[in-house]
Each structure stands twice: as C-alpha cells, then as structure tokens.
Design an enzyme around this catalytic site. Structure first.
Site, PDB file in Angstrom:
ATOM      1  N   ASP A   1       0.828  -1.208   0.000  1.00 21.60           N
ATOM      2  CA  ASP A   1       0.000   0.000   0.000  1.00 21.60           C
ATOM      3  C   ASP A   1       0.860   1.254   0.000  1.00 21.60           C
ATOM      4  O   ASP A   1       0.591   2.218  -0.737  1.00 21.60           O
ATOM      5  CB  ASP A   1      -0.925   0.013   1.221  1.00 21.60           C
TER       6      ASP A   1
ATOM      7  N   TYR B   1      -4.948 -11.607  10.567  1.00 22.59           N
ATOM      8  CA  TYR B   1      -3.884 -11.183   9.644  1.00 22.59           C
ATOM      9  C   TYR B   1      -2.519 -11.614  10.166  1.00 22.59           C
ATOM     10  O   TYR B   1      -1.729 -12.247   9.457  1.00 22.59           O
ATOM     11  CB  TYR B   1      -3.938  -9.663   9.460  1.00 22.59           C
TER      12      TYR B   1
END
Length: 226
Positions: free
Chosen positions: A12, A62
């Site tokens: 990102d 995650y």
C-alpha cells in the site's frame, strides 16, 4: 509494524508513493525492485465494492496468517535454506511439501506460492493486453484466498459470487487484508450500471448490508503539485 501491532507489508505504501497513471506495479517485496506495467483497459473499467462490514486488521487473523507462513518456511528449510517463500517455485514446493506435517500450514503455503505464480502470469497478461486471462487470474486468486488462505468472509464471497452473475464481468476478487473490506472487479464499461444495480440488490438481500460502489482511476503516486 511494531507500533501499530500488525505485520503488514509494503504494497500500500509503495503504490501510494510510486504509482503511475494507467499502470500497475510489478513489485518484488523482498528486494523492492519494481516495474510499471501498462494497464490498458480500453473499453473496460475497474469497480471497487465495499462490503461495509466493520473489521479491525490488528484484531483479525492477519498476523496469524503471517505466522503460519513463517512456520511453513521453517518446515521447507529442511530441504533447502530459502530466505522467504517468494524464492520457492511451485515445483520446488511439490517436491518438498511432505516436510509440512500440518494441513493448515500446507494450505497457507500452497496459496502463497500459487499466488506468486499468478502474479507473474498477470504481468505477462497485461503486457499482451489479455484482459480475459487477467480476469481469470483474479477469479482463481479469490478462490485461493477464500479456501486455502482463509482471509475472505461471507460478505466478500457473496460480492464475488454475485459479480460473476453479471454478463461482461471478467474478474472479481477480494483486495486488501481480508475479513471484510472491498472487492475489485474488472468489467466491460457498458455493464457498470447493471453491475451496481444487480450486485447491490443481491448483496443487501443476502446480508442485510448496503454495499458502496466506487469507480476508480489509476493515477500517479503522491507528488508535489506546483
């Protein structure tokens, strides 16, 4: 990673800083070597769909997935001292997977290695403007993320399922950390209105949630504007 408490990657941040208009980024996350790959959509468009399901990545699985991949690498290092899963080919894995005693860990590693292969294939597909194959890779990616890596959720799976019921949709997959968030969809520009209407109604009917739809453009990364 340490302050926020989530072992996220660089993707990102990299895209935000180094994106290029009408290009995808082919990134090696180990070396940070990258190439801009032309993304020629022509009469096709990307549509982002937000599940609007609340989630928190720090509290999700995650970090657990990251840990499971690290365990898989440790098992495979009994065959060769690879520094990361990205160095292992699918064929090398097939020759060594018996070293992994846990089916869950095997599933995680299988996803990562086949996903790496899909990324390589996707870059080639974009270079030759083969959006149909690129869409198929998106579909295969989501199936693997859902079944093997188990980072999807009911809401994401429903959005992908409903997307493929619309003629003119080439590809759909979850994007981001999973457990909620968004899907990214590739379709003929002419079916966008039908897609939004059909998927929006079906998603609300099946989940009780209202999805949000976004029509993104692929722009440059952060830069100084004079």
């Amino acid at each position: 990673n340490e302050f926020v408490g989530m072992n996220c990657g660089i993707m990102d941040h990299f895209a935000s800083a180094l994106g290029r208009e009408d290009h995808a980024i082919f990134l090696n996350c180990k070396t940070l070597a990258y190439v801009h790959v032309p993304l020629s959509l022509e009469n096709h468009s990307l549509v982002i769909v937000n599940t609007n399901k609340k989630r928190g990545l720090v509290d999700s699985k995650y970090n657990e997935r990251r840990s499971e991949c690290e365990r898989g690498l440790q098992y495979l290092r009994q065959a060769r001292h690879w520094s990361c899963l990205g160095e292992i080919s699918v064929q090398d894995f097939m020759n060594s997977r018996q070293l992994i005693p846990d089916q869950t860990i095997d599933n995680r590693v299988t996803h990562v290695l086949t996903e790496n292969k899909r990324v390589l294939e996707a870059a080639k597909a974009l270079h030759r403007k083969d959006l149909a194959y690129f869409g198929q890779l998106m579909m295969d990616s989501h199936a693997s993320l859902s079944a093997l890596y188990e980072v999807s959720c009911e809401e994401l799976d429903i959005l992908v399922d409903e997307a493929y019921k619309v003629d003119g949709v080439l590809g759909a997959r979850m994007t981001g950390g999973g457990f909620g968030g968004c899907t990214v969809n590739l379709m003929q520009t002419s079916v966008i209105e039908q897609f939004i209407d059909s998927v929006g109604k079906a998603y609300h009917s099946r989940t009780g949630l209202s999805a949000s739809f976004y029509l993104p453009k692929i722009g440059d990364g952060a830069r100084q504007i004079e």
